[in-house]
Structures are given as C-alpha cells and as structure tokens.
Scaffold this motif. Structure first.
Motif, short mmCIF file in Angstrom:
data_model
loop_
_atom_site.label_atom_id
_atom_site.label_comp_id
_atom_site.label_asym_id
_atom_site.label_seq_id
_atom_site.Cartn_x
_atom_site.Cartn_y
_atom_site.Cartn_z
N VAL A 28 7.88 -13.97 -17.65
CA VAL A 28 6.50 -13.83 -17.18
C VAL A 28 6.48 -13.52 -15.69
CG1 VAL A 28 4.33 -15.08 -16.80
CG2 VAL A 28 5.48 -15.22 -19.01
N SER A 29 7.27 -14.23 -14.90
CA SER A 29 7.34 -13.99 -13.46
C SER A 29 7.81 -12.58 -13.15
CB SER A 29 8.28 -15.00 -12.78
OG SER A 29 7.74 -16.29 -12.86
N ALA A 30 8.82 -12.12 -13.85
CA ALA A 30 9.33 -10.75 -13.65
C ALA A 30 8.27 -9.72 -14.02
CB ALA A 30 10.60 -10.54 -14.46
N SER A 31 7.54 -9.97 -15.08
CA SER A 31 6.49 -9.06 -15.50
C SER A 31 5.37 -8.98 -14.46
CB SER A 31 5.93 -9.51 -16.85
OG SER A 31 4.88 -8.68 -17.25
N ILE A 32 5.00 -10.13 -13.93
CA ILE A 32 3.95 -10.16 -12.90
C ILE A 32 4.43 -9.43 -11.65
CG2 ILE A 32 2.71 -11.69 -11.31
CD1 ILE A 32 2.54 -13.71 -13.67
N ALA A 33 5.66 -9.70 -11.23
CA ALA A 33 6.21 -9.05 -10.04
C ALA A 33 6.28 -7.54 -10.22
CB ALA A 33 7.59 -9.60 -9.72
N ALA A 34 6.67 -7.08 -11.39
CA ALA A 34 6.75 -5.65 -11.66
C ALA A 34 5.37 -5.01 -11.64
CB ALA A 34 7.43 -5.40 -13.01
N SER A 35 4.40 -5.72 -12.18
CA SER A 35 3.03 -5.22 -12.20
C SER A 35 2.49 -5.10 -10.78
CB SER A 35 2.15 -6.15 -13.03
OG SER A 35 0.82 -5.72 -12.98
N ILE A 36 2.74 -6.10 -9.96
CA ILE A 36 2.28 -6.08 -8.57
C ILE A 36 2.95 -4.94 -7.82
CG2 ILE A 36 2.39 -7.34 -6.37
CD1 ILE A 36 1.95 -9.93 -8.03
N ALA A 37 4.25 -4.79 -7.99
CA ALA A 37 4.98 -3.73 -7.31
C ALA A 37 4.47 -2.35 -7.73
CB ALA A 37 6.47 -3.85 -7.58
N SER A 38 4.22 -2.18 -9.01
CA SER A 38 3.72 -0.91 -9.51
C SER A 38 2.33 -0.61 -8.96
CB SER A 38 3.68 -0.95 -11.04
OG SER A 38 3.11 0.22 -11.55
N SER A 39 1.46 -1.61 -8.95
CA SER A 39 0.12 -1.44 -8.40
C SER A 39 0.17 -1.12 -6.92
CB SER A 39 -0.73 -2.69 -8.63
OG SER A 39 -0.98 -2.87 -9.99
N SER A 40 1.04 -1.82 -6.22
CA SER A 40 1.19 -1.60 -4.78
C SER A 40 1.69 -0.19 -4.49
CB SER A 40 2.14 -2.64 -4.19
OG SER A 40 2.32 -2.42 -2.82
N ALA A 41 2.65 0.27 -5.27
CA ALA A 41 3.19 1.62 -5.09
C ALA A 41 2.13 2.68 -5.37
CB ALA A 41 4.39 1.83 -6.01
N ARG A 42 1.35 2.47 -6.43
CA ARG A 42 0.27 3.42 -6.75
C ARG A 42 -0.76 3.45 -5.64
NH1 ARG A 42 0.84 1.35 -11.93
NH2 ARG A 42 -1.02 0.09 -11.73
N GLU A 43 -1.12 2.28 -5.10
CA GLU A 43 -2.10 2.23 -4.01
C GLU A 43 -1.55 2.88 -2.75
OE1 GLU A 43 -5.57 1.56 -1.80
OE2 GLU A 43 -5.17 1.80 -3.93
N SER A 44 -0.28 2.65 -2.46
CA SER A 44 0.34 3.29 -1.29
C SER A 44 0.31 4.81 -1.43
CB SER A 44 1.78 2.82 -1.11
OG SER A 44 1.81 1.47 -0.75
N GLU A 45 0.62 5.30 -2.60
CA GLU A 45 0.59 6.75 -2.83
C GLU A 45 -0.84 7.28 -2.73
OE1 GLU A 45 1.41 10.54 -3.20
OE2 GLU A 45 2.88 8.98 -2.84
N ARG A 46 -1.80 6.53 -3.23
CA ARG A 46 -3.21 6.95 -3.13
C ARG A 46 -3.63 7.03 -1.67
NH1 ARG A 46 -8.44 5.42 -2.76
NH2 ARG A 46 -7.99 3.28 -2.18
N GLN A 47 -3.26 6.03 -0.89
CA GLN A 47 -3.60 6.03 0.54
C GLN A 47 -2.92 7.18 1.27
OE1 GLN A 47 -5.84 4.22 2.19
NE2 GLN A 47 -6.40 3.17 0.32
N ALA A 48 -1.66 7.43 0.93
CA ALA A 48 -0.94 8.54 1.56
C ALA A 48 -1.59 9.87 1.21
CB ALA A 48 0.52 8.53 1.11
N SER A 49 -2.05 10.00 -0.02
CA SER A 49 -2.73 11.23 -0.45
C SER A 49 -4.04 11.42 0.31
CB SER A 49 -2.99 11.17 -1.95
OG SER A 49 -3.70 12.30 -2.38
N LEU A 50 -4.79 10.35 0.48
CA LEU A 50 -6.04 10.42 1.25
C LEU A 50 -5.76 10.80 2.70
CD1 LEU A 50 -7.94 7.26 -0.09
CD2 LEU A 50 -8.47 9.66 -0.55
N THR A 51 -4.71 10.23 3.26
CA THR A 51 -4.35 10.55 4.65
C THR A 51 -3.95 12.01 4.78
OG1 THR A 51 -3.70 8.27 5.11
CG2 THR A 51 -2.78 9.97 6.56
N ARG A 52 -3.13 12.51 3.84
CA ARG A 52 -2.73 13.92 3.88
C ARG A 52 -3.95 14.83 3.81
NH1 ARG A 52 1.42 11.99 0.66
NH2 ARG A 52 0.37 12.62 -1.26
N ALA A 53 -4.88 14.52 2.94
CA ALA A 53 -6.09 15.33 2.80
C ALA A 53 -6.93 15.28 4.08
CB ALA A 53 -6.91 14.87 1.60
#
Length: 168
Positions: A28-53
């Motif tokens: 369960v802990s590993a699943s939560i950590a993976a979910s957080i990391a994935s969400s964080s990575a997606r948000e970072s990419e979204r922010q980077a995309s907004l900055t590039r635009a």
C-alpha cells in the motif's frame, strides 16, 4: 417477477495474518508513493508546458512588434537629424508603433512566464512608453537619447533571456 437471494452466515473471529500484514502495508505504501510521484511528474510537465508556451508567446510578440517600433523611431530620428519638413508626419507612426508593441507584449504575458523574463518584458514596456512620450513631446537629444538607449538595452536584455529560455 422473481427475486432470488442467498445469504450465508459465517461464524468465527477475524484474525490478522501476522506474516502477510507487513507485506500488505509495504505494498500500500509503495502504491501511494508511486501515485504521488506520477502525479507530481505530470504536474511538473504541465507547468513546464505552460512556461514554454508563455515564453514563446511573449518572446515572439516582442520580437515581431519591436522591429516595427524601432523602424518607426529610426525614421523619426532621421527626419529630426535632417531637419526634415516631414518631421511631424513621423511622430504619430513612431508613437503608435511603440505603444502598440508595449500593449501587445503586455497582453502576451501570463503568470506562467519566468519571473526574470517577466521583469525584462516589463522593462521593454516601460522603455517603449518612455520613448513614445519623448517622441510625442519632441524632447531634445539630452532627454531623448537616454530613453532610446534604455529601449535598446531593454530589448537586448529581454531577447537574450528569450534565447536562454528557448535553450532550456
């Protein structure tokens, strides 16, 4: 209408499997950590995309609108330096081009723009408006030349930051 149902009552006492519980908790802990990391990575990419635009929008706007503004200022300066009788006809186009560029750059900016680049764009906007005021007021060289120097410096600084942002 037919209703079918089944029920079974099981008796006994629930017990935790002491050997499986740590593995379950770790899973369960590993699943939560993976979910957080994935969400964080997606948000970072979204922010980077907004900055590039945002960088592309503001930099392209400055690049394209400053060309005409500087061209019109140069036409005004040529007429001024040559004591041209057509000097008056060069005032409004220069003022309009400078204000148009300042307005367009201002509209192109967003919260996603890098803070240093936002400051540089604001420097261009302020400098363009100052030169527009100098042209409209037909300021003499002692006031006009420093305003144009600030305009050129603001443009160079902003476009250098644009180049650096594109290379990121």
């Amino acid at each position: 209408m037919v209703v079918v149902g089944c029920s079974t009552v099981t008796s006994g006492t629930a017990q935790v499997d002491q050997d499986a519980a740590p593995v379950y908790r770790a899973s369960v802990s590993a699943s939560i950590a993976a979910s957080i990391a994935s969400s964080s990575a997606r948000e970072s990419e979204r922010q980077a995309s907004l900055t590039r635009a945002a960088v592309q929008s503001s930099c392209e706007t400055l690049s394209t609108t400053s060309v005409e503004a500087i061209s019109k200022v140069n036409e005004y300066v040529d007429a001024y330096n040559n004591n041209s009788p057509g000097l008056g006809s060069k005032v409004d186009p220069a003022v309009d081009a400078l204000n148009h560029s300042a307005d367009a750059v201002s509209r192109s900016m967003s919260d996603a723009l890098l803070p240093e680049l936002r400051d540089a764009m604001n420097g261009w906007i302020d400098a363009a408006r100052a030169v527009a005021t100098a042209v409209a007021g037909r300021y003499g060289p002692d006031e006009f030349n420093p305003a144009v120097r600030r305009l050129n410096e603001a443009k160079t600084h902003a476009l250098n930051l644009c180049d650096a942002a594109y290379r990121r």
